[in-house]
Design a protein around this motif. Structure first.
Motif, PDB file in Angstrom:
ATOM      1  N   ILE A  51       0.840  -0.941   0.022  1.00  0.00           N
ATOM      2  CA  ILE A  51      -0.008  -0.002  -0.049  1.00  0.00           C
ATOM      3  C   ILE A  51       0.880   1.283   0.055  1.00  0.00           C
ATOM      4  O   ILE A  51       1.950   1.283   0.591  1.00  0.00           O
ATOM      5  CB  ILE A  51      -1.013   0.109   1.232  1.00  0.00           C
ATOM      6  N   MET A  52       0.369   2.239  -0.653  1.00  0.00           N
ATOM      7  CA  MET A  52       0.969   3.582  -0.837  1.00  0.00           C
ATOM      8  C   MET A  52      -0.006   4.663   0.063  1.00  0.00           C
ATOM      9  O   MET A  52      -0.861   4.706  -0.309  1.00  0.00           O
ATOM     10  CB  MET A  52       1.193   3.990  -1.937  1.00  0.00           C
ATOM     11  N   GLU A  53       0.470   4.978   1.186  1.00  0.00           N
ATOM     12  CA  GLU A  53      -0.304   5.905   1.996  1.00  0.00           C
ATOM     13  C   GLU A  53      -0.241   7.539   1.414  1.00  0.00           C
ATOM     14  O   GLU A  53       0.587   7.971   0.778  1.00  0.00           O
ATOM     15  CB  GLU A  53       0.063   5.952   3.511  1.00  0.00           C
ATOM     16  N   ILE A  54      -1.532   8.004   1.513  1.00  0.00           N
ATOM     17  CA  ILE A  54      -1.388   9.289   0.875  1.00  0.00           C
ATOM     18  C   ILE A  54      -2.737  10.061   1.916  1.00  0.00           C
ATOM     19  O   ILE A  54      -3.721   9.566   2.077  1.00  0.00           O
ATOM     20  CB  ILE A  54      -2.099   9.540  -0.533  1.00  0.00           C
ATOM     21  N   ILE A  55      -2.314  11.125   2.471  1.00  0.00           N
ATOM     22  CA  ILE A  55      -3.262  11.890   3.384  1.00  0.00           C
ATOM     23  C   ILE A  55      -3.328  13.242   2.572  1.00  0.00           C
ATOM     24  O   ILE A  55      -2.753  13.912   2.318  1.00  0.00           O
ATOM     25  CB  ILE A  55      -2.545  12.194   4.581  1.00  0.00           C
ATOM     26  N   LEU A  56      -4.659  13.387   2.389  1.00  0.00           N
ATOM     27  CA  LEU A  56      -5.275  14.639   1.746  1.00  0.00           C
ATOM     28  C   LEU A  56      -5.568  15.705   2.808  1.00  0.00           C
ATOM     29  O   LEU A  56      -6.086  15.401   3.651  1.00  0.00           O
ATOM     30  CB  LEU A  56      -6.242  14.390   0.803  1.00  0.00           C
ATOM     31  N   PRO A  57      -5.513  16.880   2.129  1.00  0.00           N
ATOM     32  CA  PRO A  57      -5.845  18.088   3.359  1.00  0.00           C
ATOM     33  C   PRO A  57      -7.316  17.986   3.572  1.00  0.00           C
ATOM     34  O   PRO A  57      -8.093  17.383   2.492  1.00  0.00           O
ATOM     35  CB  PRO A  57      -5.436  19.120   2.822  1.00  0.00           C
ATOM     36  N   GLU A  58      -7.689  18.085   4.876  1.00  0.00           N
ATOM     37  CA  GLU A  58      -9.133  18.178   5.017  1.00  0.00           C
ATOM     38  C   GLU A  58      -9.902  18.936   4.235  1.00  0.00           C
ATOM     39  O   GLU A  58      -9.360  20.235   3.765  1.00  0.00           O
ATOM     40  CB  GLU A  58      -9.350  18.414   6.395  1.00  0.00           C
TER      41      GLU A  58
ATOM     42  N   ASN B 192      -9.607  11.220   5.355  1.00  0.00           N
ATOM     43  CA  ASN B 192      -8.587  11.984   4.552  1.00  0.00           C
ATOM     44  C   ASN B 192      -7.355  11.207   4.583  1.00  0.00           C
ATOM     45  O   ASN B 192      -6.449  11.689   3.813  1.00  0.00           O
ATOM     46  CB  ASN B 192      -8.271  13.193   5.477  1.00  0.00           C
ATOM     47  N   ARG B 193      -7.409  10.030   4.940  1.00  0.00           N
ATOM     48  CA  ARG B 193      -6.088   9.084   4.954  1.00  0.00           C
ATOM     49  C   ARG B 193      -6.472   7.951   3.969  1.00  0.00           C
ATOM     50  O   ARG B 193      -7.557   7.037   4.399  1.00  0.00           O
ATOM     51  CB  ARG B 193      -5.668   8.600   6.111  1.00  0.00           C
ATOM     52  N   PHE B 194      -5.726   7.515   2.789  1.00  0.00           N
ATOM     53  CA  PHE B 194      -6.038   6.648   1.923  1.00  0.00           C
ATOM     54  C   PHE B 194      -4.872   5.863   1.731  1.00  0.00           C
ATOM     55  O   PHE B 194      -3.688   6.178   1.694  1.00  0.00           O
ATOM     56  CB  PHE B 194      -6.445   7.377   0.637  1.00  0.00           C
ATOM     57  N   ASN B 195      -5.128   4.335   1.573  1.00  0.00           N
ATOM     58  CA  ASN B 195      -4.041   3.244   1.165  1.00  0.00           C
ATOM     59  C   ASN B 195      -4.311   3.314  -0.246  1.00  0.00           C
ATOM     60  O   ASN B 195      -5.503   2.622  -0.557  1.00  0.00           O
ATOM     61  CB  ASN B 195      -4.300   2.165   2.082  1.00  0.00           C
TER      62      ASN B 195
END
Lengths: 226, 212
Positions: A51-58, B192-195
């Motif tokens: 998995i590659m994690e990505i956190i997007l701004p709220e 807001n956190r995706f894998n």
């Protein structure tokens, strides 16, 4: 082969049977096992997916309450994922007024692709200091100069990224004809180049128009409606 | 007769070591195997350098097929006794005023692969024994703004299991519009956190490349 052995037994009579212990033919068993092994090998999911994690701004639900974060235009690099595996980049920012002005004031749109010579080179150029520091650190860990746990490696690198204040601030935007593979590729490229600050933002209508102009695509209905 | 007797000395291969070896391999495979789940749509995940393995539990996976259909799958959590899946379905049923029977809930709990059935057809999907009917009903979760069932699933999944994480498994050819829609819906529900599920591909840059 099996037949020959049987024949031998018959001819050999009792004398032979006494000499040798009963001989079991293993061949069918081997056949069966082969089949089972092939079956298991085909159905097994050997490599677990990563998995590659990505956190997007709220998401800001009420824009009037919160001001947009101010970032310096000189550090900003806009990356637009275009159609057909193309990437468009431009530095700084464009305001809608600038686009609508006659003649439109447009930043130079640079076309590139996902290869190592393309976008990776552009980003490494702008992120040299940090990328070098991370690479040197990794090198030291690999060669055994520093012995720390993988977790601390990760936290050290993320600390380096937080402390960095020279690298680019990358804004990733996707034109609607881009595909999911492009999206993953560009995020992957961020990890490879050790970009400290990047985020994914919605593409603005004038940026869509810029891409359409550069790629020679007919403007789509949604863009012209606005 | 003597002529026939001669070749009886044909080399006889002892199969026993081969059998031994095969047994070992077979036992190894049987113990380590995790069966590949058949998915409603073939998805070729893109490559990345990420080495973090996919978590085993507490995830909701969204399968984005190249044709824009969206399927989802919920994990039961660390222990199947917790049985999150039937609870989520029950909540959904309450919302859409559909009463699911015990057997249907159990079937939903056991169903391994991703589901993309509109909730109104869910009852038929769960009670049928015909695989063809099931495939016909598996048309993707509706996610247009008029009837955004995906958002509801996300909402209830997070209510039932607050630790649930969102995983996105997309095909490289999936149009970005679909991805963006799903991301939007998730963000709407404060995820807001995706894998992003990817396959591993080694790509490293070395010092020389940076210094040139």
């Amino acid at each position: 082969m099996a037949e020959i052995i049987q024949e031998e037994k018959g001819k050999g009579g009792k004398r032979r049977a006494k000499k040798h212990p009963p001989h079991i033919d293993m061949t069918p068993m081997v056949d069966l096992m082969c089949l089972l092994i092939v079956f298991f090998m085909l159905t097994t999911a050997f490599s677990k997916s990563k998995i590659m994690e990505i956190i997007l701004p709220e998401k800001i639900k009420d824009p009037s309450k919160q001001e947009a974060p101010r970032i310096s235009a000189s550090r900003t690099l806009n990356i637009i994922l275009g159609p057909d595996g193309k990437i468009y980049t431009y530095p700084g920012s464009v305001k809608p007024e600038e686009y609508s002005a006659v003649p439109p004031i447009l930043p130079p749109l640079n076309e590139t692709d996902y290869s190592a010579d393309g976008i990776r080179k552009i980003m490494l150029d702008r992120n040299r200091t940090l990328a070098r520091r991370i690479a040197e650190f990794r090198q030291e860990v690999v060669s055994g100069k520093i012995t720390i746990s993988p977790d601390s490696v990760r936290s050290t690198i993320s600390k380096m990224k937080t402390d960095d204040d020279t690298g680019p601030i990358v804004l990733i935007k996707a034109y609607k004809k881009a595909n999911y593979g492009n999206f993953v590729d560009i995020l992957d490229e961020m990890n490879i180049c050790g970009i400290a600050r990047y985020t994914f933002v919605k593409i603005a209508w004038y940026e869509e128009r810029m891409v359409e102009l550069a790629a020679g695509v007919a403007p789509t209905a949604t863009a012209s409606a606005r | 007769m003597p002529k026939i007797k001669l070749p009886t000395q044909s080399p006889h291969i002892d199969m026993t070591p081969m059998v031994d070896l095969f047994s070992v391999v077979l036992i190894f495979l049987m113990l380590t195997t995790t069966m590949r789940q058949p998915e409603p749509a073939t998805v070729d995940t893109p490559f990345s350098i990420s080495e973090t393995p996919t978590p085993d539990f507490n995830m909701m996976t969204f399968l984005l097929a190249p044709d824009g259909k969206v399927f989802m799958n919920f994990d039961n959590g660390p222990d199947t006794i917790l049985a999150f899946r039937p609870k989520i379905l029950q909540e959904m049923g309450k919302r859409y005023e559909i009463e699911f029977t015990e057997a249907e809930l159990r079937f939903f709990q056991r169903y391994k692969s991703s589901i993309g059935v509109p909730i109104l057809q869910m009852k038929e999907f769960l009670s049928t024994n015909d695989n063809n009917v099931r495939n016909r009903l598996n048309v993707g979760v509706p996610l247009d703004s008029a009837d955004n069932q995906l958002a509801m699933w996300v909402l209830y999944a997070r209510q039932v299991n607050p630790n649930i994480q969102a995983c996105i498994k997309g095909d490289s050819e999936t149009e970005f519009a679909t991805v963006e829609k799903v991301l939007d819906i998730l963000q709407e529900k404060n995820v807001n956190r995706f894998n992003l599920i990817t396959s591993l591909e080694a790509a490293k840059i070395n010092l020389e490349e940076i210094q040139q």
